[in-house]
Design a protein around this motif. Structure first.
Motif, PDB file in Angstrom:
ATOM      1  N   ALA A 244       0.874  -1.130  -0.081  1.00 59.63           N
ATOM      2  CA  ALA A 244       0.272   0.111   0.093  1.00 59.63           C
ATOM      3  C   ALA A 244       0.908   1.186   0.004  1.00 59.63           C
ATOM      4  O   ALA A 244       1.756   1.553   0.930  1.00 59.63           O
ATOM      5  CB  ALA A 244      -1.109   0.023   1.085  1.00 59.63           C
ATOM      6  N   LEU A 245       0.935   2.072  -1.205  1.00 57.51           N
ATOM      7  CA  LEU A 245       1.721   3.126  -1.288  1.00 57.51           C
ATOM      8  C   LEU A 245       1.030   4.551  -1.059  1.00 57.51           C
ATOM      9  O   LEU A 245      -0.291   4.749  -1.678  1.00 57.51           O
ATOM     10  CB  LEU A 245       2.543   3.001  -2.581  1.00 57.51           C
ATOM     11  CG  LEU A 245       3.242   1.834  -2.778  1.00 57.51           C
ATOM     12  CD1 LEU A 245       3.808   2.084  -4.332  1.00 57.51           C
ATOM     13  CD2 LEU A 245       4.096   1.447  -1.798  1.00 57.51           C
ATOM     14  N   VAL A 246       1.580   5.584  -0.785  1.00 66.18           N
ATOM     15  CA  VAL A 246       0.834   6.815  -0.679  1.00 66.18           C
ATOM     16  C   VAL A 246       1.719   7.611  -1.957  1.00 66.18           C
ATOM     17  O   VAL A 246       3.244   7.848  -2.009  1.00 66.18           O
ATOM     18  CB  VAL A 246       0.905   7.687   0.569  1.00 66.18           C
ATOM     19  CG1 VAL A 246      -0.061   6.992   1.122  1.00 66.18           C
ATOM     20  CG2 VAL A 246       2.278   7.346   1.201  1.00 66.18           C
ATOM     21  N   LEU A 247       1.318   8.615  -2.606  1.00 67.67           N
ATOM     22  CA  LEU A 247       1.704   9.398  -3.763  1.00 67.67           C
ATOM     23  C   LEU A 247       1.437  10.744  -3.618  1.00 67.67           C
ATOM     24  O   LEU A 247       0.277  11.218  -3.507  1.00 67.67           O
ATOM     25  CB  LEU A 247       1.401   8.599  -5.089  1.00 67.67           C
ATOM     26  CG  LEU A 247       1.625   9.500  -6.299  1.00 67.67           C
ATOM     27  CD1 LEU A 247       3.233   9.589  -6.466  1.00 67.67           C
ATOM     28  CD2 LEU A 247       1.075   8.983  -7.515  1.00 67.67           C
ATOM     29  N   THR A 248       2.425  11.405  -3.357  1.00 69.36           N
ATOM     30  CA  THR A 248       2.055  13.048  -3.271  1.00 69.36           C
ATOM     31  C   THR A 248       1.852  13.658  -4.624  1.00 69.36           C
ATOM     32  O   THR A 248       2.459  13.441  -5.773  1.00 69.36           O
ATOM     33  CB  THR A 248       3.066  13.808  -2.479  1.00 69.36           C
ATOM     34  OG1 THR A 248       4.529  13.851  -3.269  1.00 69.36           O
ATOM     35  CG2 THR A 248       3.466  13.388  -1.015  1.00 69.36           C
ATOM     36  N   MET A 249       1.110  14.703  -4.662  1.00 72.16           N
ATOM     37  CA  MET A 249       0.720  15.530  -5.893  1.00 72.16           C
ATOM     38  C   MET A 249       1.630  16.180  -6.526  1.00 72.16           C
ATOM     39  O   MET A 249       1.831  16.466  -7.500  1.00 72.16           O
ATOM     40  CB  MET A 249      -0.723  16.374  -5.497  1.00 72.16           C
ATOM     41  CG  MET A 249      -0.428  17.242  -4.845  1.00 72.16           C
ATOM     42  SD  MET A 249      -1.944  18.589  -4.813  1.00 72.16           S
ATOM     43  CE  MET A 249      -1.119  19.812  -3.898  1.00 72.16           C
TER      44      MET A 249
ATOM     45  N   GLY B 178       2.748  16.920 -11.961  1.00 74.28           N
ATOM     46  CA  GLY B 178       2.564  15.644 -10.884  1.00 74.28           C
ATOM     47  C   GLY B 178       1.177  14.939 -10.726  1.00 74.28           C
ATOM     48  O   GLY B 178       1.313  13.619 -10.864  1.00 74.28           O
ATOM     49  N   ILE B 179       0.009  15.741 -11.073  1.00 69.74           N
ATOM     50  CA  ILE B 179      -1.307  15.311 -11.033  1.00 69.74           C
ATOM     51  C   ILE B 179      -1.471  14.629 -12.194  1.00 69.74           C
ATOM     52  O   ILE B 179      -2.032  13.443 -12.406  1.00 69.74           O
ATOM     53  CB  ILE B 179      -2.258  16.469 -10.758  1.00 69.74           C
ATOM     54  CG1 ILE B 179      -1.897  16.783  -9.205  1.00 69.74           C
ATOM     55  CG2 ILE B 179      -3.391  15.595 -11.101  1.00 69.74           C
ATOM     56  CD1 ILE B 179      -2.913  18.166  -8.977  1.00 69.74           C
ATOM     57  N   GLU B 180      -0.824  14.835 -13.451  1.00 75.83           N
ATOM     58  CA  GLU B 180      -1.131  14.408 -14.657  1.00 75.83           C
ATOM     59  C   GLU B 180      -0.317  12.785 -14.778  1.00 75.83           C
ATOM     60  O   GLU B 180      -0.997  12.079 -15.018  1.00 75.83           O
ATOM     61  CB  GLU B 180      -0.430  15.239 -15.974  1.00 75.83           C
ATOM     62  CG  GLU B 180      -0.642  14.763 -17.210  1.00 75.83           C
ATOM     63  CD  GLU B 180       0.122  15.488 -18.346  1.00 75.83           C
ATOM     64  OE1 GLU B 180       0.540  14.741 -19.275  1.00 75.83           O
ATOM     65  OE2 GLU B 180       0.266  16.631 -18.141  1.00 75.83           O
ATOM     66  N   ILE B 181       0.886  12.779 -14.196  1.00 74.84           N
ATOM     67  CA  ILE B 181       1.601  11.578 -14.569  1.00 74.84           C
ATOM     68  C   ILE B 181       1.012  10.633 -13.385  1.00 74.84           C
ATOM     69  O   ILE B 181       1.031   9.522 -13.712  1.00 74.84           O
ATOM     70  CB  ILE B 181       3.058  11.724 -14.442  1.00 74.84           C
ATOM     71  CG1 ILE B 181       3.514  12.342 -12.892  1.00 74.84           C
ATOM     72  CG2 ILE B 181       3.837  12.743 -15.599  1.00 74.84           C
ATOM     73  CD1 ILE B 181       4.982  12.541 -12.873  1.00 74.84           C
ATOM     74  N   ALA B 182       0.429  11.242 -12.154  1.00 76.55           N
ATOM     75  CA  ALA B 182      -0.077  10.265 -11.302  1.00 76.55           C
ATOM     76  C   ALA B 182      -1.196   9.525 -11.842  1.00 76.55           C
ATOM     77  O   ALA B 182      -1.443   8.277 -11.647  1.00 76.55           O
ATOM     78  CB  ALA B 182      -0.318  10.928  -9.999  1.00 76.55           C
ATOM     79  N   THR B 183      -2.093  10.467 -12.680  1.00 75.09           N
ATOM     80  CA  THR B 183      -3.198   9.876 -13.094  1.00 75.09           C
ATOM     81  C   THR B 183      -2.966   8.888 -14.331  1.00 75.09           C
ATOM     82  O   THR B 183      -3.659   7.748 -14.400  1.00 75.09           O
ATOM     83  CB  THR B 183      -4.269  11.091 -13.785  1.00 75.09           C
ATOM     84  OG1 THR B 183      -4.191  11.782 -12.771  1.00 75.09           O
ATOM     85  CG2 THR B 183      -5.506  10.619 -14.384  1.00 75.09           C
TER      86      THR B 183
ATOM     87  N   MET C 121       6.311   5.788   0.392  1.00 74.65           N
ATOM     88  CA  MET C 121       5.713   7.063  -0.220  1.00 74.65           C
ATOM     89  C   MET C 121       6.668   7.145  -1.391  1.00 74.65           C
ATOM     90  O   MET C 121       7.756   6.857  -1.506  1.00 74.65           O
ATOM     91  CB  MET C 121       5.832   8.120   0.504  1.00 74.65           C
ATOM     92  CG  MET C 121       7.118   8.724   1.193  1.00 74.65           C
ATOM     93  SD  MET C 121       7.017  10.142   2.293  1.00 74.65           S
ATOM     94  CE  MET C 121       6.253  11.285   1.285  1.00 74.65           C
ATOM     95  N   VAL C 122       5.992   7.640  -2.548  1.00 74.70           N
ATOM     96  CA  VAL C 122       6.543   8.096  -3.717  1.00 74.70           C
ATOM     97  C   VAL C 122       6.419   9.814  -3.736  1.00 74.70           C
ATOM     98  O   VAL C 122       4.882   9.935  -3.943  1.00 74.70           O
ATOM     99  CB  VAL C 122       5.901   7.488  -4.863  1.00 74.70           C
ATOM    100  CG1 VAL C 122       6.514   8.092  -6.204  1.00 74.70           C
ATOM    101  CG2 VAL C 122       6.069   5.992  -4.726  1.00 74.70           C
ATOM    102  N   THR C 123       7.049  10.295  -4.089  1.00 70.48           N
ATOM    103  CA  THR C 123       6.863  11.961  -4.202  1.00 70.48           C
ATOM    104  C   THR C 123       7.108  12.626  -5.646  1.00 70.48           C
ATOM    105  O   THR C 123       8.098  12.224  -6.169  1.00 70.48           O
ATOM    106  CB  THR C 123       7.611  12.581  -2.930  1.00 70.48           C
ATOM    107  OG1 THR C 123       9.039  12.500  -3.501  1.00 70.48           O
ATOM    108  CG2 THR C 123       7.730  12.210  -1.761  1.00 70.48           C
ATOM    109  N   ASN C 124       5.927  13.245  -5.890  1.00 70.99           N
ATOM    110  CA  ASN C 124       6.163  13.933  -7.295  1.00 70.99           C
ATOM    111  C   ASN C 124       6.823  15.340  -7.017  1.00 70.99           C
ATOM    112  O   ASN C 124       6.994  15.746  -5.906  1.00 70.99           O
ATOM    113  CB  ASN C 124       4.784  14.377  -7.854  1.00 70.99           C
ATOM    114  CG  ASN C 124       4.221  13.316  -8.739  1.00 70.99           C
ATOM    115  OD1 ASN C 124       4.775  12.794  -9.635  1.00 70.99           O
ATOM    116  ND2 ASN C 124       2.894  12.819  -8.463  1.00 70.99           N
ATOM    117  N   PRO C 125       7.523  15.627  -8.200  1.00 70.70           N
ATOM    118  CA  PRO C 125       8.466  16.797  -7.962  1.00 70.70           C
ATOM    119  C   PRO C 125       7.933  18.039  -7.222  1.00 70.70           C
ATOM    120  O   PRO C 125       6.530  18.511  -7.461  1.00 70.70           O
ATOM    121  CB  PRO C 125       8.934  17.233  -9.438  1.00 70.70           C
ATOM    122  CG  PRO C 125       8.584  15.749 -10.104  1.00 70.70           C
ATOM    123  CD  PRO C 125       7.270  15.222  -9.427  1.00 70.70           C
ATOM    124  N   ILE C 126       8.605  18.914  -6.584  1.00 69.74           N
ATOM    125  CA  ILE C 126       8.071  20.081  -6.271  1.00 69.74           C
ATOM    126  C   ILE C 126       8.993  21.434  -6.952  1.00 69.74           C
ATOM    127  O   ILE C 126      10.290  21.019  -7.240  1.00 69.74           O
ATOM    128  CB  ILE C 126       8.437  20.209  -4.600  1.00 69.74           C
ATOM    129  CG1 ILE C 126       9.777  19.821  -4.018  1.00 69.74           C
ATOM    130  CG2 ILE C 126       7.428  19.120  -4.067  1.00 69.74           C
ATOM    131  CD1 ILE C 126       9.883  19.984  -2.493  1.00 69.74           C
TER     132      ILE C 126
END
Length: 329
Positions: free
Chosen positions: A8-13, A20-25, A112-117
């Motif tokens: 079970a992973l969590v991925l930040t936006m 980030g939101i686009e590639i997460a989708t 956790m996997v973090t999208n770029p900031i």
């Protein structure tokens, strides 16, 4: 293809102005073809719903209040957990990171996997940490300095120094710092990558690894003596080697990770070998964290053309690390 066990992973936006939101989708859309471990996208629900609705009208979103609920609905809808904190985009970005970190610390998520900031935007809003990695180390109370490893199929590299000018690199390298980096890399390769006896090579700082002191003395005075001492303890550590002969295909077969002296020495081979699937892994944290090896890409944000390959690789690597950590615990 054999089905991979899933955690079970969590991925930040990530930064709302980035991809980030686009590639997460896109990663969620590819969940079956890429055998992606279930994840919950953490971030401001209104921002996520707006961006997903604009680019992917057929993707269903479900707002969830727990990771467990998100995993249960992952097959049919993109699960989103809203921290319900922050007014500005920068505050919402940080709130997502903080919630995802907490979920890992309490055991609700395994990684956790973090999208770029966008660090400049965060700095302008009062963010005081040098970067994402240092912020996570602070949030988790990591006992030592967090370390960045960059990985792709066939190569793992760890830069001893990161975002500093080249002129400051020589003075920033110390035996104590290098020892901590090497020992932490060995520890995490064992527990999170399944390497029983990790083979570590250490690159020299200077051309030709200093050529016996004629082109610089860091190899003779700092790097070499440390490598010799660690090797005498039974650790599989060798070097220092000239970096120009360390990354060709035959050389890469002889080690599990390379310790490099500065940013570009580590990043150029990774991005040359596999630009799209490089993954940033943070070593030295009490939780598992990976991230795609690219920035926010604001120049293409909102156009629907962002490549999710590095994020998918980061999700899969986080899943594999979580499985191995569970097996060795």
């Amino acid at each position: 293809m054999e089905q991979m066990s899933q955690e079970a992973l969590v991925l930040t936006m990530g930064d709302p102005a980035g991809i980030g939101i686009e590639i997460a989708t896109k990663a969620w859309i590819a969940r079956k073809s890429e055998q992606i471990s279930p994840f919950v996208l953490v971030g401001d629900a209104s921002l996520i719903e707006f961006q997903v609705g604009k680019l992917f009208s057929d993707v269903a979103i479900e707002i969830v209040t727990s990771v467990k609920q998100g995993i249960e609905c992952f097959e049919g809808s993109l699960p989103v957990m809203d921290p319900h904190q922050g007014q500005t985009d920068s505050e919402k970005t940080l709130a997502a990171i903080e919630l995802a970190t907490n979920l890992c610390q309490i055991g609700a998520a395994t990684a956790m996997v973090t999208n770029p900031i966008q660090k400049k935007r965060l700095y302008d809003a009062g963010f005081s940490h040098p970067g994402h990695t240092e912020y996570l180390a602070d949030l988790t109370g990591a006992p030592g300095k967090a370390i960045m490893m960059f990985a792709c199929p066939g190569l793992k590299v760890v830069p001893a120094t990161i975002h500093i000018p080249l002129e400051k690199v020589p003075e920033s390298i110390s035996e104590e710092q290098l020892e901590y980096i090497i020992r932490t890399t060995i520890k995490d390769l064992k527990s999170r990558f399944g390497k029983e006896d990790p083979r570590i090579v250490v690159a020299g700082l200077n051309p030709h690894a200093g050529e016996e002191g004629s082109i610089g003395r860091q190899e003779l005075e700092i790097i070499g003596p440390l490598v010799e001492r660690l090797s005498s303890e039974g650790l599989h550590v060798t070097g220092p080697y000239p970096s120009d002969s360390l990354f060709h295909a035959a050389a890469r077969q002889k080690y599990d990770a390379a310790i490099c002296m500065y940013h570009d020495q580590a990043l150029i081979p990774i991005k040359t070998i596999d630009f799209d699937r490089g993954v940033n892994v943070t070593l030295g944290l009490p939780i598992i964290r990976t991230s795609p090896d690219h920035g926010t890409a604001e120049d293409i944000a909102g156009k629907g053309i962002a490549n999710p390959a590095s994020l998918i690789a980061a999700i899969n690597m986080a899943n594999e690390m979580a499985i191995r950590l569970k097996e060795t615990s």
